[in-house]
Design an enzyme around this catalytic site. Sequence first.
Site, PDB file in Angstrom:
ATOM      1  N   ASN A   9       0.912  -1.091  -0.038  1.00 39.85           N
ATOM      2  CA  ASN A   9      -0.103  -0.093   0.018  1.00 39.85           C
ATOM      3  C   ASN A   9       0.732   1.282   0.087  1.00 39.85           C
ATOM      4  OD1 ASN A   9      -2.907  -0.928   0.130  1.00 39.85           O
ATOM      5  ND2 ASN A   9      -2.217  -1.937   2.239  1.00 39.85           N
ATOM      6  N   ASP A  42       9.103   0.373 -12.182  1.00 39.80           N
ATOM      7  CA  ASP A  42      10.739   0.512 -12.412  1.00 39.80           C
ATOM      8  C   ASP A  42      11.304  -0.213 -13.886  1.00 39.80           C
ATOM      9  OD1 ASP A  42      10.719  -1.824 -11.534  1.00 39.80           O
ATOM     10  OD2 ASP A  42      11.926  -1.625  -9.976  1.00 39.80           O
ATOM     11  N   ASP A  91      -2.812  -2.414  -7.403  1.00 35.78           N
ATOM     12  CA  ASP A  91      -3.196  -1.903  -8.636  1.00 35.78           C
ATOM     13  C   ASP A  91      -4.740  -1.847  -8.781  1.00 35.78           C
ATOM     14  OD1 ASP A  91      -2.820  -4.657  -9.000  1.00 35.78           O
ATOM     15  OD2 ASP A  91      -1.642  -4.491 -11.114  1.00 35.78           O
ATOM     16  N   ARG A 136      -0.615  -8.947  -1.534  1.00 37.43           N
ATOM     17  CA  ARG A 136       0.679  -8.323  -2.075  1.00 37.43           C
ATOM     18  C   ARG A 136       0.728  -7.927  -3.604  1.00 37.43           C
ATOM     19  NH1 ARG A 136       4.086  -7.727   1.786  1.00 37.43           N
ATOM     20  NH2 ARG A 136       5.698  -6.663   0.232  1.00 37.43           N
ATOM     21  N   ARG A 168       2.920   1.982  -1.966  1.00 35.44           N
ATOM     22  CA  ARG A 168       3.048   2.697  -3.230  1.00 35.44           C
ATOM     23  C   ARG A 168       2.069   3.701  -3.530  1.00 35.44           C
ATOM     24  NH1 ARG A 168       2.838  -0.656  -8.897  1.00 35.44           N
ATOM     25  NH2 ARG A 168       3.086   1.011 -10.310  1.00 35.44           N
TER      26      ARG A 168
END
Length: 352
Positions: A166, A185, A280, A276, A168
Amino acid sequence: MSNLVQIRVAADAGDGFDSPAKQKAANRSAYSIRPFLYLRRAKQFLGAAKFKLFLVLFALSVIVFVSSRLSSWMGWNPHQSSSVSSTSRGGYTVLINTWRQKSLLKQTVAHYSSCQSVDAIHLVWSESEQPSEKLKTYLNKIVVLKSQKAHKPNFRFDINADGEPNSRFKPIKDLKTDAIFSVDDDVVVPCSTLDFAFSVWQSAPFTMVGFVPRMHWLDKEQNNAAYYRYGGWWSVWWMGTYSMVLSKAAFFHRKYLDLYTHEMSPSIQDYVSRERTCEDIAMSLYVANATSGPPIWVKGKIYEIGASGISSLRGHSNRRNKCLNDLISLYGTLPLVSTNVKAVSARKEWLW
């Protein structure tokens, strides 16, 4: 006898071509035919004109196409500056999510530093091991060297040592832009494509605008409960519809960072922490629930660098199905809205 001859001659003279009766009839016939002659000539003229116009337009199309492709044919790659970069619009903040892929950061940070509309770059670091000072210094130098504008993007690490998924979407202090571009990334989006997506987001700033569309559909009902399937790219391509754009490459308003962290149900956040791989989908559901509308998919090439991601692992599809259904159950409703709208840059499409 002479009188008879004279009468016949007179009669023949009266019925000749130059007689008033025949002259009047001839004139009437000429007037009736003349409009058809004019119409035929007009059609012939217009037909020739249309053909010439077609040739002119075709020639112009060929010239435009050749001109637009000339640089790539000749091996030139000029940098395309942003058409939407301005102080009044503020640009956007790139939020890079990284996880144990330090080797990729050099490429991604260097690339996004070169985009004209980037105001800041924040690197979400969710590893227990702190980034080294050497890495920080190196990446800061890259930002300065690669940036092509006087105002260099602000570069910063956002440390989240707990590895919480979370994190993120944790709120960022001192943000100067409303637009957040969330990206993994290992994903590189060309600057011109990114700037086009930013302009699309500006037209609908409270929805998600991104490059990775996904869909859902009702598969079956069990015990009066609906069961949904999560569809990847091939499902989107086949069905021609989507209902999510993933945060691995998407714009959204910065207010959703605060709302996700402080307003989202704790039960949903706890679920994301356990699974996990669902943050999104949780963000897509939250924005859809807030807007009651669909996201916007932007057509454009993106490049995934490095090794294959988690989507290539066995069982990934089943986990995504479970995640989608569990989150819908926690929401108590299905907020996702399907659409088939796709944003395409006219500059990239030479034929409309």
